[in-house]
Design an enzyme around this catalytic site. Structure first.
Site, mmCIF file in Angstrom:
data_model
loop_
_atom_site.group_PDB
_atom_site.id
_atom_site.type_symbol
_atom_site.label_atom_id
_atom_site.label_comp_id
_atom_site.label_asym_id
_atom_site.label_seq_id
_atom_site.Cartn_x
_atom_site.Cartn_y
_atom_site.Cartn_z
ATOM 1 N N HIS A 1 53.336 46.668 46.437
ATOM 2 C CA HIS A 1 52.359 46.739 47.513
ATOM 3 C C HIS A 1 52.002 48.175 47.885
ATOM 4 C CE1 HIS A 1 49.566 45.363 50.360
ATOM 5 N NE2 HIS A 1 50.007 46.319 51.129
ATOM 6 N N TYR B 1 48.359 50.757 48.129
ATOM 7 C CA TYR B 1 47.988 51.723 49.176
ATOM 8 C C TYR B 1 47.935 53.136 48.626
ATOM 9 C CZ TYR B 1 47.273 48.468 52.814
ATOM 10 O OH TYR B 1 46.714 47.479 53.562
ATOM 11 N N HIS C 1 39.886 39.260 44.018
ATOM 12 C CA HIS C 1 40.244 40.077 45.185
ATOM 13 C C HIS C 1 40.472 41.537 44.807
ATOM 14 C CE1 HIS C 1 42.472 41.623 48.602
ATOM 15 N NE2 HIS C 1 43.512 41.840 47.813
ATOM 16 N N PHE C 2 41.311 41.773 43.781
ATOM 17 C CA PHE C 2 41.582 43.199 43.556
ATOM 18 C C PHE C 2 40.518 43.880 42.710
ATOM 19 C CE2 PHE C 2 44.738 41.281 40.532
ATOM 20 C CZ PHE C 2 44.200 41.768 39.356
ATOM 21 N N HIS C 3 39.599 43.114 42.123
ATOM 22 C CA HIS C 3 38.449 43.821 41.549
ATOM 23 C C HIS C 3 37.473 44.252 42.637
ATOM 24 C CE1 HIS C 3 40.090 42.641 37.695
ATOM 25 N NE2 HIS C 3 39.324 43.555 37.156
ATOM 26 N N ARG D 1 44.925 32.718 36.864
ATOM 27 C CA ARG D 1 44.684 34.064 36.364
ATOM 28 C C ARG D 1 45.538 34.312 35.137
ATOM 29 N NH1 ARG D 1 48.258 38.322 39.956
ATOM 30 N NH2 ARG D 1 47.410 39.782 38.448
ATOM 31 N N ARG D 2 45.419 35.462 34.536
ATOM 32 C CA ARG D 2 46.229 35.912 33.412
ATOM 33 C C ARG D 2 46.250 34.865 32.304
ATOM 34 N NH1 ARG D 2 51.534 38.891 35.870
ATOM 35 N NH2 ARG D 2 50.480 40.844 35.739
HETATM 36 C C1 HEM Z 1 34.289 46.549 32.966
HETATM 37 C C2 HEM Z 1 34.923 46.372 34.083
HETATM 38 C C3 HEM Z 1 36.012 45.366 34.249
HETATM 39 C C4 HEM Z 1 36.074 44.089 33.769
HETATM 40 C C5 HEM Z 1 35.000 43.352 32.986
HETATM 41 C C6 HEM Z 1 37.336 43.538 34.154
HETATM 42 C C7 HEM Z 1 37.765 42.263 33.855
HETATM 43 C C8 HEM Z 1 39.014 41.755 34.128
HETATM 44 C C9 HEM Z 1 39.433 40.402 33.932
HETATM 45 C C10 HEM Z 1 38.567 39.291 33.364
HETATM 46 C C11 HEM Z 1 40.729 40.311 34.311
HETATM 47 C C12 HEM Z 1 41.584 39.069 34.361
HETATM 48 C C13 HEM Z 1 42.063 38.600 33.111
HETATM 49 C C14 HEM Z 1 43.056 37.495 33.267
HETATM 50 O O1 HEM Z 1 43.651 37.295 34.346
HETATM 51 O O2 HEM Z 1 43.271 36.800 32.260
HETATM 52 C C15 HEM Z 1 41.141 41.605 34.731
HETATM 53 C C16 HEM Z 1 42.409 41.921 35.176
HETATM 54 C C17 HEM Z 1 42.758 43.131 35.743
HETATM 55 N N1 HEM Z 1 41.907 44.199 35.972
HETATM 56 FE FE1 HEM Z 1 39.982 44.340 35.410
HETATM 57 N N2 HEM Z 1 38.043 44.478 34.848
HETATM 58 C C18 HEM Z 1 37.257 45.609 34.938
HETATM 59 C C19 HEM Z 1 37.579 46.789 35.558
HETATM 60 C C20 HEM Z 1 38.784 47.049 36.141
HETATM 61 C C21 HEM Z 1 39.121 48.260 36.829
HETATM 62 C C22 HEM Z 1 38.182 49.442 37.024
HETATM 63 C C23 HEM Z 1 40.402 48.144 37.242
HETATM 64 C C24 HEM Z 1 41.292 49.071 38.008
HETATM 65 C C25 HEM Z 1 41.017 50.227 38.425
HETATM 66 C C26 HEM Z 1 40.877 46.869 36.794
HETATM 67 C C27 HEM Z 1 42.160 46.415 36.995
HETATM 68 C C28 HEM Z 1 42.639 45.203 36.573
HETATM 69 C C29 HEM Z 1 44.000 44.779 36.720
HETATM 70 C C30 HEM Z 1 45.160 45.582 37.351
HETATM 71 C C31 HEM Z 1 44.075 43.481 36.188
HETATM 72 C C32 HEM Z 1 45.293 42.575 36.186
HETATM 73 C C33 HEM Z 1 45.922 42.452 34.880
HETATM 74 C C34 HEM Z 1 47.012 41.431 34.960
HETATM 75 O O3 HEM Z 1 46.892 40.427 35.687
HETATM 76 O O4 HEM Z 1 48.025 41.652 34.290
HETATM 77 N N3 HEM Z 1 39.878 46.213 36.131
HETATM 78 N N4 HEM Z 1 40.073 42.474 34.636
HETATM 79 CU CU LIG Z 2 50.262 43.585 48.668
#
Ligand code: HEM
Ligand SMILES: [Cu+2]
Ligand SMILES: [Cu+2]
Lengths: 550, 166, 45
Positions: free
Chosen positions: A220, A224, A371-373, A436-437
């Site tokens: 968490h 922050y 949420h976190f996007h 998710r994931r």
């Molecule tokens: C082109 C831009 C982006 C796209 C299309 C995108 C797409 C996605 C998608 C579809 C997932 C979920 C996949 C799943 O749960 O199976 C994901 C997970 C995630 N994304 Fe992005 N994302 C983008 C940019 C970013 C950026 C800029 C960040 C952070 C600065 C970010 C951080 C994360 C994180 C931390 C996860 C979680 C991975 C996990 O659950 O292990 N993403 N993203």
């Molecule tokens: Cu938190």
């Protein structure tokens, strides 16, 4: 206010962090695009690449690497600007950079060769290659070197400026780094003491719940750690860009102190649906989580007030005249502003996530990813872009030309549109249960699943738009770093009002704030931790095959 | 430190909202007992059969009283074991009448999994060494997909089942 | 200290922040609506 000019040597250090940031953006963004395409069901990855290798890369490179490099580099520049940096401190800056970079390369090597498809949370008892954990440790250690260099920088300045209050931005950087250090101690202990020996085979079993709890003790505050640099820009840089002054130095400091105190003892809100943790302690941490909302409420007020006061000074009398006249055509303002807007639904969603039993509505559904996007991948990232538009040319001795400014505005709009589509469809799909994931799957079929898939199509549409935004941002970065015309770009730092109220001395009483922080952590974690250890089940042996390792 | 009078108004409003949320969820949790899944009971992940609930013949759906059911499940990469049908094939669908009270008990033999009856409030982490337990009244009819919502390896998205409320 | 402030730094006519108040209240309403929406959905399941 005394500001230091950057030497060439200094600028080179700060730029090194920026290069890693934007290369990470490109790689991570490509992975994001591929994820959305795979999940649409219309596309399969070439060369037998596994979805979860891509997802681990995306999460680690964007969530851990890009953010940490940008933040450490940006914070170094803030310290250099407001309190200065000595040659020796500069050297330590480089050491921190290289340690972090070596760590990143080691981890990336393991992820890309399929030896570490454990996602960025690396939950045990899935076992990655030991080098993956060593790499992560180095990234953390590198960031500690940066943290202690920052502490030293402020300390040296304070000694030379007896009785003066520390510059606001330096104060904020130190708060963020104290929080980071206290938080990473947990995950470092987990990785170095519990996971690494187990992954090497020196220890047979690991306590799964304990490693998860230590991870979220860090997880968490991690978010922050991303958010605070954005707040630094909102409080102390944006006012200058819009031609205003600081709203209130002391309220800004107070908000940061509250963020320090309440962002750590709250990790259970990520573990609300886990067995093995007493629900009363979960609820106590839920209450503490709600406390950390308060400084963000204060921030919302400060920002609007900064805008309104600046506008009224310029003579706009009507109720919202000041709003219309904000510098919408200045990307240094527009990009962070869109980030602020995204934080309204982002923050509101966060309150829902943290609401104890209501968490089961959304836990581990794709709502969380939506949420976190909004929060990190829009609020934080667009603010970082907003900083990059002036920081990069300031460091390279170039200018943000009107053309690049315009491209930046287009970039911001593309991001806003792409993210609205992707994040909204993720939120809705999550509420109707989509996990998710997860790679594309039709599960047992049926109406529910086909509805999920229709939202995944929309996520692919959003993902394609976002990837275009990433390409454009990378182009702008290259221009600002190497090709834009030479010149001077301002490093905007807002000043206080001339008749500003003096900040109370107590705000700089570090012993007090760190003491309260530690006390809150001990309160929130001691008893449940003892419970977890006392009531621990037989440990878990490592599992390699589920992630495709032989 | 000086606060503008509108800032005071805003902070009071914000704080009151937060307190209201906490009162609602606190009341529901401590008086109505709707805590999130927090069952504190451990088990040996390498020998889950030692616990009666997870012996092969006790897996799947059992009616324990009128309108009251227990479903025992053993999760492992990448499968939920809901027991066997009469003809010996693996059970994939759990059928319960609308309005019945169902207690789900799940544990893992290997790594961490999730267990969500998507579209209901049944959503819990399943961790090796722990038993996850959640009771829910199945208010709404329909077919609900059971998904593993915590990453458990490269077959994670192939781990599912169905709960049918008729 | 408080005495000094009240004598020399007499809070000038409080700045007009009506627009700000309306804006933050909109934020507050978004939070309330989203939260009760989610809670309602939770109860309905
Ligand atoms: C082109 C831009 C982006 C796209 C299309 C995108 C797409 C996605 C998608 C579809 C997932 C979920 C996949 C799943 O749960 O199976 C994901 C997970 C995630 N994304 Fe992005 N994302 C983008 C940019 C970013 C950026 C800029 C960040 C952070 C600065 C970010 C951080 C994360 C994180 C931390 C996860 C979680 C991975 C996990 O659950 O292990 N993403 N993203
Ligand atoms: Cu938190
Ligand atoms: Cu799974």
């Amino acid at each position: 206010m005394e500001l230091f000019n950057f030497s060439k040597k200094e600028s080179r250090l700060y730029m090194a962090f920026m290069h890693v940031t934007f290369i990470s953006l490109l790689i991570g963004g490509l992975m994001g695009l591929l994820q959305t395409l795979v999940r649409s069901g219309k596309y399969t990855l070439p060369f037998n690449i596994d979805y979860y290798t891509i997802l681990t890369t995306h999460g680690v490179i964007l969530g851990l690497v890009l953010t940490t490099f940008f933040i450490v580099g940006f914070q170094f520049s803030l310290m250099g600007k407001t309190v200065g940096i000595s040659d020796k401190q500069l050297l330590w800056g480089w050491i921190s950079f290289w340690v972090m970079l070596v760590g990143t390369v080691l981890s990336a090597w393991m992820i890309l060769t399929g030896e570490a498809s454990v996602l960025y949370t690396f939950y045990t008892p899935l076992r990655a290659h030991p080098i993956f954990y060593i790499g992560l440790t180095l990234v953390i250690v590198g960031s500690w070197i940066a943290a202690f260099t920052n502490f030293r920088q402020l300390y040296v300045w304070k000694k030379a400026h007896k009785g003066e209050k520390s510059p606001l931005l330096a104060f904020m950087v130190v708060i963020n780094m104290i929080m980071w250090f206290v938080a990473t101690l947990g995950v470092a202990y987990s990785v170095i003491v519990l996971i690494l020996p187990w992954s090497l085979g020196y220890v047979a079993t690991v306590n799964v719940l304990l490693t998860r709890t230590l991870f979220w003790y860090f997880g968490h505050p991690l978010v922050y750690f991303w958010l605070l640099p954005a707040y630094m820009a909102w409080y102390a840089i944006i006012p200058k860009i819009i031609g205003g002054k600081l709203f209130s130095d002391s309220l800004a400091r107070l908000a940061f102190i509250l963020l320090l105190m309440f962002s750590i003892p709250v990790g259970f809100h990520h573990q609300l649906t886990e067995p093995g943790i007493d629900p009363t302690w979960k609820f106590i941490q839920v209450v503490l989580t709600f406390m950390v909302v308060i400084p963000s409420l204060m921030t919302a007020f400060s920002l609007f007030a900064t805008f309104e006061i600046a506008g009224r000074r310029k003579g706009y009398k009507s109720l919202f005249g000041w709003f219309k006249k904000l510098p919408w055509k200045d990307v240094r303002f527009l990009a962070p502003f869109v980030g602020m807007v995204a934080f309204i639904p982002g923050g509101a969603g966060g309150i829902i996530n943290a609401s104890h039993q209501v968490n089961s509505l959304v836990h581990n559904t794709i709502w969380i990813t939506g949420h976190f996007h909004l929060t990190v991948a829009t609020t934080v990232i667009l603010t970082f872009f907003g900083i990059a538009y002036w920081l990069i040319p300031h460091l390279t001795g170039r200018r943000l030309t009107p053309r690049l400014n315009k491209l930046g505005i287009i970039q911001t709009l593309i991001w806003a549109i792409g993210m609205t589509i992707m994040s909204t469809s993720m939120h809705i799909q999550g509420l109707i249960g989509g996990p998710r994931r997860s790679a594309f799957s039709e599960y047992a079929g049926g109406d529910q699943v086909s509805t999920w898939i229709s939202y995944q199509m929309w996520q692919a549409v959003g993902g394609i738009i976002l990837f275009v935004g990433i390409l454009l941002m990378f182009y702008i970065f290259i221009q600002l770093a190497f090709f834009a015309p030479r010149g001077y770009e301002e490093y905007p730092i807002a000043e206080e009002e001339i008749d500003a109220e003096k900040s109370p001395k107590i705000l700089e009483n570090w012993y007090l704030w760190i003491g309260i922080t530690i006390a809150l952590i001990l309160f929130a974690y001691t008893i449940p931790m003892i419970d977890i250890i006392k009531h621990s089940p037989p440990g878990s042996i490592p599992f390699d095959w589920p992630i495709g390792r032989s | 430190m000086h606060l503008h009078k509108y800032e005071k108004v805003w902070l009071v409003f914000g704080l009151a909202s937060l307190v209201l949320f906490l009162l609602i969820i606190g009341f529901a949790a401590f008086w109505k007992g709707t805590h999130p899944q927090s069952h504190i009971e451990t088990i040996d992940p390498q020998n889950v059969e030692a616990n009666e609930s997870f012996q092969p013949e006790n897996l799947g759906l059992t009616e324990v009283a009128d309108g009251k059911y227990v479903v025992n499940i053993v999760a492992s990469a990448f499968n939920y074991d809901f027991g066997k049908e009469e003809d010996g094939t693996a059970t994939k669908t759990i059928r319960v009448p609308k309005g019945s009270t169902v207690l789900f008990q799940v544990t893992s033999k290997d790594v961490v999994h999730g267990f969500q009856v998507a579209g209901t409030n049944v959503n819990m982490m399943v961790e090796p060494g722990h038993i996850s337990r959640f009771e829910s009244v199945m208010k709404n009819g329909g077919e609900f997909t059971v998904v593993c919502n915590e990453y458990c390896g490269i077959g994670h998205h192939l781990m599912f089942g169905t709960v049918e409320v008729y | 200290m408080s005495k000094k402030i009240s004598s020399t730094n007499q809070p000038k006519e409080e700045t007009n922040l009506k627009g700000t108040l309306i804006m933050v209240m909109i934020v507050g309403i978004v939070i309330l609506v989203m939260w009760f929406g989610a809670y309602g959905l939770f109860l309905s399941r």
